[in-house]
Structures are given as C-alpha cells and as structure tokens.
Design a protein around this motif. Structure first.
Motif, PDB file in Angstrom:
ATOM      1  N   GLU A 163     -75.533 -19.274  26.868  1.00 51.35           N
ATOM      2  CA  GLU A 163     -75.902 -20.206  25.223  1.00 51.35           C
ATOM      3  C   GLU A 163     -77.045 -21.357  25.909  1.00 51.35           C
ATOM      4  O   GLU A 163     -76.840 -22.009  26.635  1.00 51.35           O
ATOM      5  CB  GLU A 163     -75.192 -21.185  24.987  1.00 51.35           C
ATOM      6  N   GLY A 164     -77.829 -21.644  24.481  1.00 48.58           N
ATOM      7  CA  GLY A 164     -79.209 -22.667  24.450  1.00 48.58           C
ATOM      8  C   GLY A 164     -79.714 -22.875  25.751  1.00 48.58           C
ATOM      9  O   GLY A 164     -79.587 -24.041  26.180  1.00 48.58           O
ATOM     10  N   SER A 165     -79.767 -21.588  26.579  1.00 50.08           N
ATOM     11  CA  SER A 165     -80.847 -21.698  27.837  1.00 50.08           C
ATOM     12  C   SER A 165     -82.508 -21.719  28.150  1.00 50.08           C
ATOM     13  O   SER A 165     -82.814 -22.302  28.195  1.00 50.08           O
ATOM     14  CB  SER A 165     -80.266 -20.946  28.711  1.00 50.08           C
ATOM     15  N   ASP A 182     -85.803 -23.265  26.024  1.00 53.57           N
ATOM     16  CA  ASP A 182     -86.425 -23.357  24.925  1.00 53.57           C
ATOM     17  C   ASP A 182     -87.521 -22.815  23.712  1.00 53.57           C
ATOM     18  O   ASP A 182     -88.033 -22.675  22.780  1.00 53.57           O
ATOM     19  CB  ASP A 182     -88.061 -24.618  25.175  1.00 53.57           C
ATOM     20  N   ARG A 205     -81.951 -23.167  22.712  1.00 54.50           N
ATOM     21  CA  ARG A 205     -81.205 -24.588  22.751  1.00 54.50           C
ATOM     22  C   ARG A 205     -81.558 -25.574  21.683  1.00 54.50           C
ATOM     23  O   ARG A 205     -82.312 -24.136  20.737  1.00 54.50           O
ATOM     24  CB  ARG A 205     -82.413 -25.409  23.350  1.00 54.50           C
ATOM     25  N   GLY A 233     -84.860 -24.947  20.109  1.00 57.80           N
ATOM     26  CA  GLY A 233     -85.699 -24.406  20.243  1.00 57.80           C
ATOM     27  C   GLY A 233     -86.559 -23.250  19.591  1.00 57.80           C
ATOM     28  O   GLY A 233     -85.859 -22.595  18.104  1.00 57.80           O
TER      29      GLY A 233
END
Ligand SMILES: NCCCCCc1nc2ccccc2[nH]1
Length: 290
Positions: A150-152, A154, A184, A187
């Motif tokens: 998760e959120g890895s 840009d 992210r 992102g």
C-alpha cells in the motif's frame, strides 16, 4: 489487403481503417497472448502490430511515449518510485529514465515476446531496459498490483493496448482501485485512455470510475499520434487524496542532461503539456460533468 498495404481494422473503430504501405515483413509470431507482427513501412519506419492493432511506429512513437510519461511525472515535484504496467516496448522506461529524481522503476509486462521483439527491432525504444533503476517482471499487471505494498509508488503509468485482448482488465474498476491503493497520498496515475472521437462511451465509464476512486484531481488529456485510430489518443491523469496536484501546470521540468543519453525530447514541452488538457466541447460536456 491491397498488395503491400497494411490496414488497421478493429471492432473498436468500425467502418474505418488507417493504412500504411508495407516494404517488408520483418517478424511474425504468436505469443501466449496475441499475434505479433513487425514490418518495415514505406514512410513511418518500423511498425509493431499486436492482434492487428498498431502499437507503435518509429516515426511517431515519441508523441505517445513522451506524453504518457511526462504528463504525470512533470506534475509532481520529486518522483522517486515509478511503476509501469504494460509498455513492454521499453519506450516509457526511456522517458521515465530522463527524470534524475527517479530512484526505482518497476515494470510489469505480460508478454515476453513484446519485450524480445522490441529489443531486436526497436533498439532506440528498448534502450529504456538498459537503465540500472529498471526492475522488469513478466506477468499480469492485475496480480502485480494486488500484491503491491500500500502507498508504495509516487507514480503509476498504465501503457496498455486496447480493452480487447490481454489489456481488457486494465480498463475495469477493480484495477483502478488497486492502483489507488498502491499510490502514496498525492501520488499520480496516467493511463492510455483511447480516442475522444471514437470512444466517448468508454471514456465516460473510465472517468466516472476514476472520480469515485481517486479523491485528488481527475483529468483527461489528449494528443496527436497520426498512426493511432482517428489520429489522436487520450490519457486519464488522476491523483490520490493528499498534497494537491495541478496536472494542467507542470511543476517539474525535465533537466536537459537527459538529452545526453536519449537525445532531446521530440514532442513534449511545457506548453503542449498544458494544451493537452484543452478539450472540444462535446468531450468537456461528458468528462467535466461526471
Ligand atoms: N489503438 C491504440 C493503441 C495504443 C497502444 C499503446 C501501446 N503501445 C504499446 C507498445 C508495446 C506494448 C504496449 C503498448 N501499448
């Protein structure tokens, strides 16, 4: 087929076909996913065709590769981790590699034959694979994103073919949800989003899905690519909730040191970036009202 002519026909553009004069067929194959052809055209250089649909020509690939890459990456201040889904020709990798801030470029391409054929016949496009920051996975982008942390990332760039064939799921809601999860806050994602002359219905669905899923900004941009159907192709530009992203005004210019490795940009510039978001009224009505 008129002797020596290739005509691009598909149920996705009924009643019309763009044709290119064929000098010589250089490769014909069938991968686990699609028919693959490379031919030398009379006036557009070498041409890559997947299941009868033109994917790139040497003459105009710069427009598509530069726009699909720099529209998202020039809209955020400091892209570090980028994921490319599809794009097995390597052209998007070449363009991502121009951004000095980028530290890691992951790519998931389903068809190894596309990578191998690009390296053999399109060396100036496949040069992107040589960048040390690139990690290539041959696999299904849908599964790749389900397993992504998760959120890895840009930025995610979805360089897909059309929604007929292996890329079908890359146009559906669950995939967009998995992209949003992997990004992210603030992102950005940029996807190949068809033609506003031919596919307003597909675009309408994609825009309404994106507005539900991406709580930052959601924009449609388009550009000229002579060898794609109707001579134009579009992009969905979306950002997740978090730091504001104004896609229409680039914040992150490309340092021209990248020209040393890949030559100067042939198509993209700051003005054409902003202009790409100016839409004809029939499209504005649909896209901005969703
Ligand atoms: N009918 C419009 C097709 C757009 C195709 C964009 C594109 N070009 C590609 C080249 C290699 C692999 C995936 C690709 N996706």
């Amino acid at each position: 087929v008129i002797p020596g002519w290739f005509s691009e026909m598909s149920p996705m553009w009924p009643g019309e076909a763009h044709s290119l004069k064929v000098e010589k067929v250089l490769f014909q194959g069938k991968s686990d996913y699609q028919d693959v052809i490379v031919f030398q055209s009379a006036t557009y250089g070498k041409v890559l065709v997947l299941d009868g649909v033109i994917q790139l020509t040497e003459r105009d690939e710069c427009a598509y590769q530069e726009m699909i890459t720099h529209l998202p990456l020039s809209s955020i201040p400091n892209p570090k981790k980028v994921l490319v889904i599809g794009g097995g020709d390597g052209g998007v990798l070449r363009e991502v590699a121009r951004h000095a801030s980028v530290e890691q470029i992951d790519m998931c391409e389903i068809d190894k034959m596309v990578v191998d054929v690009s390296k053999q016949f399109f060396p100036d496009v496949a040069i992107g694979f040589e960048d040390p920051r690139v990690n290539l996975v041959i696999g299904d982008g849908v599964a790749y994103l389900k397993n992504a942390a998760e959120g890895s990332y840009d930025a995610v760039i979805v360089d897909s073919s059309d929604p007929i064939g292996p890329a079908k799921e890359l146009f559906e809601k669950p995939f967009f949800q998995s992209v949003a999860r992997a990004l992210r806050p603030g992102g950005v994602v940029c996807t190949q989003a068809e033609s506003l002359w031919l596919h307003m219905d597909i675009i309408e669905d994609i825009v309404s899905n994106c507005r539900e899923i991406f709580k930052g900004s959601v924009n449609y941009a388009w550009t000229s690519v002579p060898t794609y159907p109707s001579g134009v192709i579009g992009f969905m530009l979306c950002s997740t909730e978090g730091p504001d992203v104004d896609f229409k005004h680039p914040v992150n210019p490309i340092d021209d040191s990248s020209s040393k490795s890949y030559g100067p940009l042939k198509f993209y510039n700051a003005e054409i970036h902003s202009a790409a978001f100016c839409l004809p009224s029939f499209a504005k009505k649909v896209i901005e009202s969703k």
